[in-house]
Scaffold this motif. Structure first.
Motif, PDB file in Angstrom:
ATOM      1  N   THR A 194     -48.899  65.971  23.881  1.00  0.00           N
ATOM      2  CA  THR A 194     -49.714  64.754  23.939  1.00  0.00           C
ATOM      3  C   THR A 194     -49.335  63.930  25.173  1.00  0.00           C
ATOM      4  OG1 THR A 194     -48.186  63.747  22.351  1.00  0.00           O
ATOM      5  CG2 THR A 194     -50.241  64.617  21.467  1.00  0.00           C
TER       6      THR A 194
ATOM      7  N   THR B 289     -54.819  66.662  21.996  1.00  0.00           N
ATOM      8  CA  THR B 289     -54.511  65.511  21.130  1.00  0.00           C
ATOM      9  C   THR B 289     -53.772  66.004  19.882  1.00  0.00           C
ATOM     10  OG1 THR B 289     -56.541  65.725  19.849  1.00  0.00           O
ATOM     11  CG2 THR B 289     -56.663  64.375  21.848  1.00  0.00           C
ATOM     12  N   SER B 290     -53.160  65.078  19.138  1.00  0.00           N
ATOM     13  CA  SER B 290     -52.471  65.474  17.898  1.00  0.00           C
ATOM     14  C   SER B 290     -53.450  66.109  16.926  1.00  0.00           C
ATOM     15  CB  SER B 290     -51.858  64.284  17.180  1.00  0.00           C
ATOM     16  OG  SER B 290     -51.258  63.432  18.048  1.00  0.00           O
ATOM     17  N   GLU B 291     -54.687  65.578  16.892  1.00  0.00           N
ATOM     18  CA  GLU B 291     -55.697  66.123  15.968  1.00  0.00           C
ATOM     19  C   GLU B 291     -56.023  67.563  16.358  1.00  0.00           C
ATOM     20  OE1 GLU B 291     -56.087  63.075  17.570  1.00  0.00           O
ATOM     21  OE2 GLU B 291     -55.377  62.012  15.777  1.00  0.00           O
ATOM     22  N   GLU B 292     -56.164  67.798  17.658  1.00  0.00           N
ATOM     23  CA  GLU B 292     -56.468  69.161  18.121  1.00  0.00           C
ATOM     24  C   GLU B 292     -55.329  70.119  17.776  1.00  0.00           C
ATOM     25  OE1 GLU B 292     -59.423  68.521  21.967  1.00  0.00           O
ATOM     26  OE2 GLU B 292     -57.273  68.299  22.268  1.00  0.00           O
ATOM     27  N   LEU B 293     -54.092  69.638  17.976  1.00  0.00           N
ATOM     28  CA  LEU B 293     -52.923  70.472  17.684  1.00  0.00           C
ATOM     29  C   LEU B 293     -52.854  70.832  16.209  1.00  0.00           C
ATOM     30  CD1 LEU B 293     -49.860  69.134  19.634  1.00  0.00           C
ATOM     31  CD2 LEU B 293     -51.134  71.246  19.970  1.00  0.00           C
ATOM     32  N   GLU B 294     -53.123  69.837  15.383  1.00  0.00           N
ATOM     33  CA  GLU B 294     -53.092  70.051  13.941  1.00  0.00           C
ATOM     34  C   GLU B 294     -54.144  71.085  13.552  1.00  0.00           C
ATOM     35  OE1 GLU B 294     -53.910  67.159  10.254  1.00  0.00           O
ATOM     36  OE2 GLU B 294     -52.718  66.260  11.877  1.00  0.00           O
ATOM     37  N   GLU B 295     -55.321  70.963  14.159  1.00  0.00           N
ATOM     38  CA  GLU B 295     -56.416  71.898  13.867  1.00  0.00           C
ATOM     39  C   GLU B 295     -56.066  73.314  14.353  1.00  0.00           C
ATOM     40  OE1 GLU B 295     -58.922  71.801  12.076  1.00  0.00           O
ATOM     41  OE2 GLU B 295     -60.167  73.459  12.788  1.00  0.00           O
TER      42      GLU B 295
ATOM     43  N   GLU C 197     -44.734  68.826  20.122  1.00  0.00           N
ATOM     44  CA  GLU C 197     -46.010  68.104  20.011  1.00  0.00           C
ATOM     45  C   GLU C 197     -46.052  66.896  20.953  1.00  0.00           C
ATOM     46  OE1 GLU C 197     -47.376  67.260  16.054  1.00  0.00           O
ATOM     47  OE2 GLU C 197     -48.779  65.740  16.773  1.00  0.00           O
ATOM     48  N   SER C 198     -44.931  66.163  21.036  1.00  0.00           N
ATOM     49  CA  SER C 198     -44.957  64.948  21.874  1.00  0.00           C
ATOM     50  C   SER C 198     -45.019  65.294  23.362  1.00  0.00           C
ATOM     51  CB  SER C 198     -43.765  64.044  21.561  1.00  0.00           C
ATOM     52  OG  SER C 198     -42.567  64.642  21.950  1.00  0.00           O
ATOM     53  N   HIS C 199     -44.539  66.495  23.744  1.00  0.00           N
ATOM     54  CA  HIS C 199     -44.715  66.930  25.143  1.00  0.00           C
ATOM     55  C   HIS C 199     -46.202  67.149  25.412  1.00  0.00           C
ATOM     56  CE1 HIS C 199     -40.491  68.950  24.871  1.00  0.00           C
ATOM     57  NE2 HIS C 199     -40.386  67.760  25.402  1.00  0.00           N
TER      58      HIS C 199
END
Ligand code: TMP
Ligand code: ASP
Length: 235
Positions: free
Chosen positions: A136, A142-148, A132-134
């Motif tokens: 972003t 974004t983290s929100e997009e990834l979570e979604e 995830e940090s790669h």
């Protein structure tokens, strides 16, 4: 309607019916290993189009937002224009492929939980796995997009496991692509034997692109079987 905007490995993208849509056409080209192996398989485009359209319609009916607008013919469909997130979402229910190789687990071994992983959609780089940090840090999402995307991928997984099980097929793993459209994340690209591992539930026979990757023969026989079995389901 046939101005080519972009030609990918397995699909051609053309202008759609208006500024908000595109026309995608499935090709007969089979590729593997990031384009390293390539062959024309006459009829593959038609099979993948029909399987993917069937599955996208199934998911839409169950509340998943997808890019599919209208099927035009055997190999073409109108889709919503979306900005593709350059991150592939891979979901694994059973160990296979690169997971088995990387972590030394036999193919077919069960997993204690469903695995969701991300990889960079880049043939030149060989689709490297991303944390995830790669993602972003690179500004790919974004983290929100990834979570979604992960949330939707898990929901889609449940629905696909279910429908394939009715066709006596085990959904081993698959890859999804998402896009940004009207402020939302929607499911794009395709879901087909090119992008999933699908094993016969009783015999473990492979019905997917591993037949091509591993020279197992009669590639399209597997794809045809997937389509016929899905069409035979009553739900
Ligand atoms: P893998 O085991 O090679 O990582 O693949 C996992 C699943 O994702 C498998 O069903 C094939 C699919 N996939 C694609 O569709 N495109 C790709 O570029 C990659 C790497 C995998
Ligand atoms: N890397 C993917 C595969 O081996 C897709 C491709 O290279 O066409 O299936």
């Amino acid at each position: 309607m046939s101005d080519i905007l972009y030609e990918g490995k397995s699909k051609i993208v053309c202008c759609g019916i208006d500024g908000n849509t595109l026309l995608i056409r499935y090709k007969d080209t089979a590729t593997a290993f990031n384009g390293g192996k390539k062959e024309e398989l006459s009829g593959k485009g038609k099979l993948n189009a029909e399987i993917s359209n069937f599955l996208f319609a199934h998911l839409e009916k169950r509340g998943i937002k997808t890019h599919l607008v209208k099927v035009i013919d055997d190999t073409s469909a109108i889709v919503k224009k979306a900005e593709i997130v350059m991150v592939e979402v891979i979901v694994r229910n059973v160990a296979a492929g690169s997971f088995s190789k990387k972590y030394g687990v036999p193919e077919g071994a069960s997993l204690k939980n469903v695995v969701v992983e991300f990889s960079y959609k880049s043939d030149e780089l060989g689709d490297p796995m991303l944390a995830e940090s790669h993602i972003t840090a690179l500004g790919l999402a974004t983290s929100e997009e990834l979570e979604e995307m992960a949330r939707q991928a898990l929901k889609i997984n449940e629905m696909l496991i279910d429908i394939f099980a009715k066709a006596r097929i085990r959904l081993v793993d698959f890859k999804l692509e998402f896009g940004r459209c009207g402020g939302e994340i929607i499911l794009c690209d395709e879901i087909s034997p090119d992008s999933c591992r699908l094993w016969d539930m009783d015999t473990d026979k492979k019905l997917d692109k591993d037949r091509f990757r591993r020279d197992l023969g009669d590639v399209l026989g597997g794809y045809r079987e997937v389509l016929e079995r899905l069409k035979g389901i009553r739900d």
